[in-house]
Design an enzyme around this catalytic site. Sequence first.
Site, PDB file in Angstrom:
ATOM      1  CE  LYS A  76      16.111  53.927  30.158  1.00 36.69           C
ATOM      2  NZ  LYS A  76      16.218  55.287  30.717  1.00 36.69           N
ATOM      3  NE  ARG A 133      13.407  57.114  24.889  1.00 31.76           N
ATOM      4  CZ  ARG A 133      14.615  57.381  25.353  1.00 31.76           C
ATOM      5  NH1 ARG A 133      15.553  57.849  24.548  1.00 31.76           N
ATOM      6  NH2 ARG A 133      14.901  57.190  26.617  1.00 31.76           N
ATOM      7  CG  ASP A 145      21.631  54.381  30.551  1.00 32.26           C
ATOM      8  OD1 ASP A 145      20.445  54.108  30.277  1.00 32.26           O
ATOM      9  OD2 ASP A 145      22.044  55.538  30.737  1.00 32.26           O
ATOM     10  NE  ARG A 150      22.108  65.565  34.907  1.00 36.46           N
ATOM     11  CZ  ARG A 150      21.600  64.583  34.137  1.00 36.46           C
ATOM     12  NH1 ARG A 150      22.139  64.304  32.966  1.00 36.46           N
ATOM     13  NH2 ARG A 150      20.535  63.903  34.544  1.00 36.46           N
ATOM     14  CE  LYS A 167      24.241  59.063  25.792  1.00 34.48           C
ATOM     15  NZ  LYS A 167      22.827  59.474  25.947  1.00 34.48           N
ATOM     16  CB  SER A 168      24.515  61.746  32.378  1.00 35.10           C
ATOM     17  OG  SER A 168      23.720  60.679  31.958  1.00 35.10           O
ATOM     18  N   GLY A 209      16.983  61.533  24.282  1.00 36.58           N
ATOM     19  CA  GLY A 209      15.938  61.691  25.296  1.00 36.58           C
ATOM     20  C   GLY A 209      16.344  62.693  26.366  1.00 36.58           C
ATOM     21  CB  SER A 250      12.989  59.448  35.436  1.00 30.37           C
ATOM     22  OG  SER A 250      13.455  60.239  34.349  1.00 30.37           O
ATOM     23  NE  ARG A 266      23.069  53.662  27.053  1.00 27.90           N
ATOM     24  CZ  ARG A 266      24.045  54.542  27.219  1.00 27.90           C
ATOM     25  NH1 ARG A 266      25.300  54.188  27.082  1.00 27.90           N
ATOM     26  NH2 ARG A 266      23.778  55.799  27.526  1.00 27.90           N
TER      27      ARG A 266
END
Length: 445
Positions: A360, A138, A333, A38, A33-34, A110, A183, A405
């Site tokens: 989160k 958040r 995570d 990107r 996912k990250s 997020g 972060s 999650r």
Amino acid sequence: MTEGAQTNAGLPAELAVAGARPLRGRMRVPGDKSISHRAVLFAALASGASRLSGLADGGDVAASRAAVEALGVKVRESTRPSGEPVLVVRGGGFEGLAEPEGVIDCGNSGTSIRLLAGILAGRPFHTVLTGDSSILRRPMARVADPLRLMGARIDGRDGGRLAPLSIRGGGLVGMRHELAVASAQVKTALVLAGLQAAGATEVTEPALSRDHTERLLPTMGATLVAIPGGVRVEPVAGGGLSAVDLAVPGDPSAAAFFVVAACVTPGSDLVVEDVCLNPTRIGFLDVLRRMGADVEVVVKEERGGEPVGDIRAAAGPLRATTMAGAEIPSVIDEIPALAVAAAFAAGTTEVADAAELRVKESDRIGTIAQELSQLGITVETRPDGLAITGGRPRAALLKSHGDHRIAMAAAIAANACDGPSTVRGWRAVASSYPGFAADLASVTE
Ligand code: S3P
């Protein structure tokens, strides 16, 4: 495993878990996912057509895709000569982005809202970024404040600290930022602003967060240099970023649920193939090894600057461990999955220095504690962590708290218990892993 009532999102509102089903065989998980966020966002800033395959299929990355389309970038689905689906993102450089007509809704994501804030801080037009009820709670000051210091005009609720964020960008000046909390979202937002600023931008963090941005952007022509504790980025040169062809590897954060499930469910022996094995993402394997778990990793290749390979996990007795300090960003995570391992381990597992869990998709210190308590496990909560005393978790009625999650952690805990359990609020998995239940069924039947 059977499915409960269907919702209009095509996922059941509740998941019924039969229990005591070993995980066996080989499987794959969705794309990371990250890296997927990107890939989509950076491709939108590049000049030309990027080809992206293996993207995460959940709602979060769909939100990033919809956002770049709202900013005028053309995106279409195609196939590679092999028949594999590919997303073609045709960027027109930073200048190719246009003021969106409406508000951009980042849903539950997020990563979308914070990375987009960094991009839009440099664009000379007005954008409003919003999201679901979780996103609206958040913290956004961590990204908005340093972007304001670089010259962006950003407003929001609660004195500019919460979304919806209203951004009018442009005229950025590069500077040095020392993040108080590690972060990757904030680091990446500041790098994306730095690409559009006058002069260099530096970002340091107290511990290394995931470094996919540092790996991917240079392959697209950006100048990023490692500095002690962080990264320096130079403004993007005349030609801008170049398009990229990327096959995204499997998500280690998704794999972690199956790896832990195999460790705690007697009779399991499972291989998860084609997983991103970036060292900033696989701290959970070190934690499991310390717990005495039977896990093995084989690195097979490097793809898009990331090591990729297989993880094998088998069931066996576990003992308690401690997670704290600089290790936390590399497991942040995976703590919901590791908490399930702790629930089945001998002794008390301590998690400290993890106050980030409170902000989160849910307050994960509270939600993990609540769900493990339902399973009959003793959990003590602290401002920055948890103490989990392992035992014999028993089947229960569990809840997702709207957090993907927590839903998946509940499902793997339930799968390892004797007797049937239910996970309410199952639809939350749509953010990152809509096919989780089907994939679990495929290795437990
Ligand atoms: C992410 C960074 C982490 C992580 C999140 C994804 C990213 O958040 O928890 O799921 O893709 O950059 P923080 O940057 O808030 O630590």
